[in-house]
Enzyme design. Sequence first.
Site, short mmCIF file in Angstrom:
data_model
loop_
_atom_site.label_atom_id
_atom_site.label_comp_id
_atom_site.label_asym_id
_atom_site.label_seq_id
_atom_site.Cartn_x
_atom_site.Cartn_y
_atom_site.Cartn_z
N TYR A 442 0.87 -1.18 0.00
CA TYR A 442 0.00 0.00 0.00
C TYR A 442 0.91 1.23 0.00
O TYR A 442 0.94 1.99 0.95
CB TYR A 442 -0.94 0.00 1.21
CG TYR A 442 -1.95 -1.13 1.19
CD1 TYR A 442 -2.31 -1.74 -0.01
CD2 TYR A 442 -2.56 -1.57 2.36
CE1 TYR A 442 -3.23 -2.77 -0.04
CE2 TYR A 442 -3.49 -2.61 2.33
CZ TYR A 442 -3.82 -3.20 1.13
OH TYR A 442 -4.74 -4.22 1.11
P1 FDA Z 1 2.41 -2.42 -10.69
O1 FDA Z 1 2.60 -2.97 -12.04
O2 FDA Z 1 1.98 -0.99 -10.57
O3 FDA Z 1 3.71 -2.68 -9.83
C1 FDA Z 1 3.82 -2.34 -8.47
C2 FDA Z 1 5.31 -2.26 -8.09
O4 FDA Z 1 5.94 -3.50 -8.40
C3 FDA Z 1 6.07 -1.20 -8.88
O5 FDA Z 1 7.14 -0.73 -8.10
C4 FDA Z 1 6.60 -1.98 -10.06
O6 FDA Z 1 7.71 -1.39 -10.69
C5 FDA Z 1 6.93 -3.30 -9.41
N1 FDA Z 1 6.84 -4.41 -10.37
C6 FDA Z 1 5.77 -4.73 -11.12
N2 FDA Z 1 6.05 -5.79 -11.87
C7 FDA Z 1 7.32 -6.15 -11.60
C8 FDA Z 1 8.18 -7.16 -12.09
N3 FDA Z 1 7.78 -8.03 -13.01
N4 FDA Z 1 9.44 -7.23 -11.60
C9 FDA Z 1 9.88 -6.35 -10.67
N5 FDA Z 1 9.10 -5.36 -10.17
C10 FDA Z 1 7.83 -5.26 -10.63
N6 FDA Z 1 -2.77 -5.80 -1.93
C11 FDA Z 1 -3.00 -6.86 -1.11
O7 FDA Z 1 -2.08 -7.38 -0.51
N7 FDA Z 1 -4.25 -7.37 -0.99
C12 FDA Z 1 -5.31 -6.87 -1.66
O8 FDA Z 1 -6.42 -7.37 -1.54
C13 FDA Z 1 -5.09 -5.75 -2.52
N8 FDA Z 1 -6.12 -5.19 -3.21
C14 FDA Z 1 -5.89 -4.14 -4.07
C15 FDA Z 1 -6.94 -3.61 -4.81
C16 FDA Z 1 -6.72 -2.55 -5.67
C17 FDA Z 1 -7.87 -2.00 -6.46
C18 FDA Z 1 -5.42 -2.01 -5.80
C19 FDA Z 1 -5.17 -0.84 -6.71
C20 FDA Z 1 -4.37 -2.53 -5.07
C21 FDA Z 1 -4.59 -3.60 -4.19
N9 FDA Z 1 -3.55 -4.16 -3.46
C22 FDA Z 1 -3.79 -5.23 -2.63
C23 FDA Z 1 -2.21 -3.59 -3.55
C24 FDA Z 1 -1.36 -4.36 -4.55
O9 FDA Z 1 -0.89 -5.53 -3.94
C25 FDA Z 1 -0.14 -3.52 -4.98
O10 FDA Z 1 -0.57 -2.32 -5.53
C26 FDA Z 1 0.75 -4.30 -5.95
O11 FDA Z 1 2.04 -3.79 -5.91
C27 FDA Z 1 0.21 -4.24 -7.35
O12 FDA Z 1 0.97 -5.01 -8.23
P2 FDA Z 1 0.84 -4.72 -9.82
O13 FDA Z 1 1.73 -5.62 -10.53
O14 FDA Z 1 -0.61 -4.70 -10.19
O15 FDA Z 1 1.28 -3.20 -9.87
#
Ligand code: FDA
Length: 499
Positions: A442
Amino acid sequence: GVEALGGSLAIGASDTDGALIDLDTCQQNSSYSTILQSSIQNLRILSSTTPKPQFIITPLNESHVQAAVICSRQHGFQIRVRSGGHDYEGLSSVSDIPFIIVDMSSLRSVDVNVDDQTAWVQSGAAIGELYYRIAEKSRKLGFPAGVCDTIGVGGHFSGGGYGFLTRKYGLASDNIIDARIIDVNGKILNRESMGEDLFWAIRGAGAAGFGIILSWKIKLVPVPDVVTVFILNRPIEEGASKLVYRWQHIADKLNEDLFVRITISSDIANKTINAAFESLYLGGVDELLQLMEQSFPELGLKKNDCTQMSWIESIIYLYNLQSDKGLEVLLEKNQRKSFYKAKSDYVKEPISEIVLEGIWERFRKVEVPVMILTPNGGKMKEISEQETPYPHREGNIYEIQYLAYWDGGDAAANENINWIKELYSYMTPHVSKSPRAAYANYRDLDLGTNENCHANCPEAMDWGHKYFKSNFERLVQVKTKVDPTNFFRHEQSIPPLTI
Ligand code: FDA
């Protein structure tokens, strides 16, 4: 090397396959904006003044990712890696210095092995897709991760990842058994070749400061044929404060098959505040009723409040997805985008009813305030604080997530951001202290950044300890070893000892 040639990126690095990536994603290209915006979940990040990437690379195979790393180093671009785009502060899509986005969304295969109860999942897959693919192969297996089908496994698993199975099985990151990562030299490493230190770091500290995750190998967990769910709405105006107060005394102590969280939100039309008790029980309704009668009779749960279904159906029910679309709804990529700001806290002692009343008073001041109270306990307290970088284990009753949503516009943004800061300040005496802990997934840039800062500077130590407690020091050691020049970095990535 790799060169941008008009609309294409020529890749000729010796350890890649000499591919030509179609760069439909350089700034001149008509699809640039669509692709840039495709998965940015927080609309607060998107404005005309937000810095834009030089290129967006959407790799189609692993060697494209290797080439992107090598090319970026040669040309002095920073990399922002994006999987699901759900970063609360948009760090996967925005940077103040010249950068490219490596968007992993085309690398999203999920390979489930029912016999050994594992799966390899590429980092661009969304968790809804992962749940679907597991259920497609077996209704007896599941995976403990988050509560929003469109979150990407790339970011989510590397920062923790909790949801309705967490009390039974821990975080997503607790159930990772191998990973493929590209390091600063463009080399692909697995658990054995990266070593246990780096493998430890990427399971909770956010991987973006260490490399690019290509895929995770996860341990699937058993789920029963029948689970029971309920969502009970109790208005604060009808005495729900007492229920919230009481919940704090039992939430982390319940049988670990039973998870009950509370989502508190306000209903603008009726000017009421609602506490929704949302639950998953890994068993049938009769056992659930017995357990609730023993532990939380005040809630007044009745048989007809409950529904029995399969675990995969419970995902659709609890995430409030359109159930008439069948399980395939989990494969949809429609994100519920919005303008918002979030913060988090951990609670170690129950908060008094008087203090809760103070929260509700504040809830009446903005349009769409939300607070989600997620219980700890069960498996979470059996895992030691040092096992992974995520340290918020025993001694924490529950985690709070505060959210404020608005419809756009600077005035509303200022009002809501000030509101959430004031609420956070009001909560100071009632939540964890020294450090005041926060959940890395978060992301909250108000906690501090590492701009022009190495690991020993007070700012990094401050937010670092909030997210990772004493694991921060070990993370710095790992970072210093694997990426001493701090190539992989963002505002809250683990800094090396010196830069
Ligand atoms: P994104 O692509 O934005 O990446 C997030 C971070 O990880 C960035 O720093 C990115 O550079 C890095 N990253 C992404 N892919 C990578 C890769 N392949 N290698 C290295 N680094 C990488 N959390 C939780 O624990 N339980 C929950 O129920 C929820 N629910 C929830 C709902 C909603 C609507 C949102 C917007 C967010 C959540 N979250 C959550 C939070 C969520 O776990 C957190 O935002 C994650 O980092 C999202 O991962 P993404 O890959 O989607 O994001």
